[in-house]
Design a protein around this motif. Structure first.
Motif, mmCIF file in Angstrom:
data_model
loop_
_atom_site.group_PDB
_atom_site.id
_atom_site.type_symbol
_atom_site.label_atom_id
_atom_site.label_comp_id
_atom_site.label_asym_id
_atom_site.label_seq_id
_atom_site.Cartn_x
_atom_site.Cartn_y
_atom_site.Cartn_z
ATOM 1 N N ASP A 43 1.392 -1.697 2.423
ATOM 2 C CA ASP A 43 2.097 -1.046 1.308
ATOM 3 C C ASP A 43 3.267 -1.938 0.907
ATOM 4 O O ASP A 43 4.192 -2.141 1.690
ATOM 5 C CB ASP A 43 2.590 0.327 1.751
ATOM 6 C CG ASP A 43 3.254 1.127 0.633
ATOM 7 O OD1 ASP A 43 3.536 0.555 -0.447
ATOM 8 O OD2 ASP A 43 3.498 2.318 0.853
ATOM 9 N N THR A 56 -8.671 4.003 -1.065
ATOM 10 C CA THR A 56 -7.775 2.860 -0.947
ATOM 11 C C THR A 56 -8.596 1.586 -1.116
ATOM 12 O O THR A 56 -9.565 1.381 -0.379
ATOM 13 C CB THR A 56 -7.088 2.861 0.433
ATOM 14 O OG1 THR A 56 -6.379 4.090 0.588
ATOM 15 C CG2 THR A 56 -6.130 1.693 0.568
ATOM 16 N N GLU A 61 -0.764 -0.640 -2.724
ATOM 17 C CA GLU A 61 -1.221 -0.037 -1.479
ATOM 18 C C GLU A 61 -2.702 -0.346 -1.325
ATOM 19 O O GLU A 61 -3.498 -0.046 -2.217
ATOM 20 C CB GLU A 61 -1.017 1.477 -1.495
ATOM 21 C CG GLU A 61 0.431 1.884 -1.557
ATOM 22 C CD GLU A 61 0.601 3.399 -1.611
ATOM 23 O OE1 GLU A 61 -0.411 4.129 -1.579
ATOM 24 O OE2 GLU A 61 1.760 3.835 -1.682
#
Length: 81
Positions: free
Chosen positions: A42, A6, A24
């Motif tokens: 998100d 991420t 995200e």
């Protein structure tokens, strides 16, 4: 195990908004030791989101790569394992 990491973004420049190429991601605030709890955000189908800790507005731009930002330098550089 997750197949991708991420992206993490920081706001060391103190700008009001950062444009990014993902929906995200994690916001860390500023670089340590001035960071806030690293929070997963998100956008879903929205094109922007506000971090509840630092109030940075993140805007999605699909033409940017995952670690590209406007202004430049707001992606947290992480080491590959």
């Amino acid at each position: 195990m997750a197949s991708k990491l991420t992206p993490k973004f920081k706001n060391d420049k103190g700008v009001k908004e950062i444009t990014i190429g993902v929906r995200e991601f994690e916001c860390i605030g500023a670089s340590a030791p001035y960071d806030h709890p690293h929070i997963f955000l998100d956008m879903g189908q929205d094109s922007n989101i506000i971090c509840p800790y630092c109030s940075t507005v993140y805007k999605y731009d699909p033409s940017l790569k995952a670690t590209q930002t406007v202004p430049e330098g707001c992606a947290l550089e992480t080491e590959s394992v």
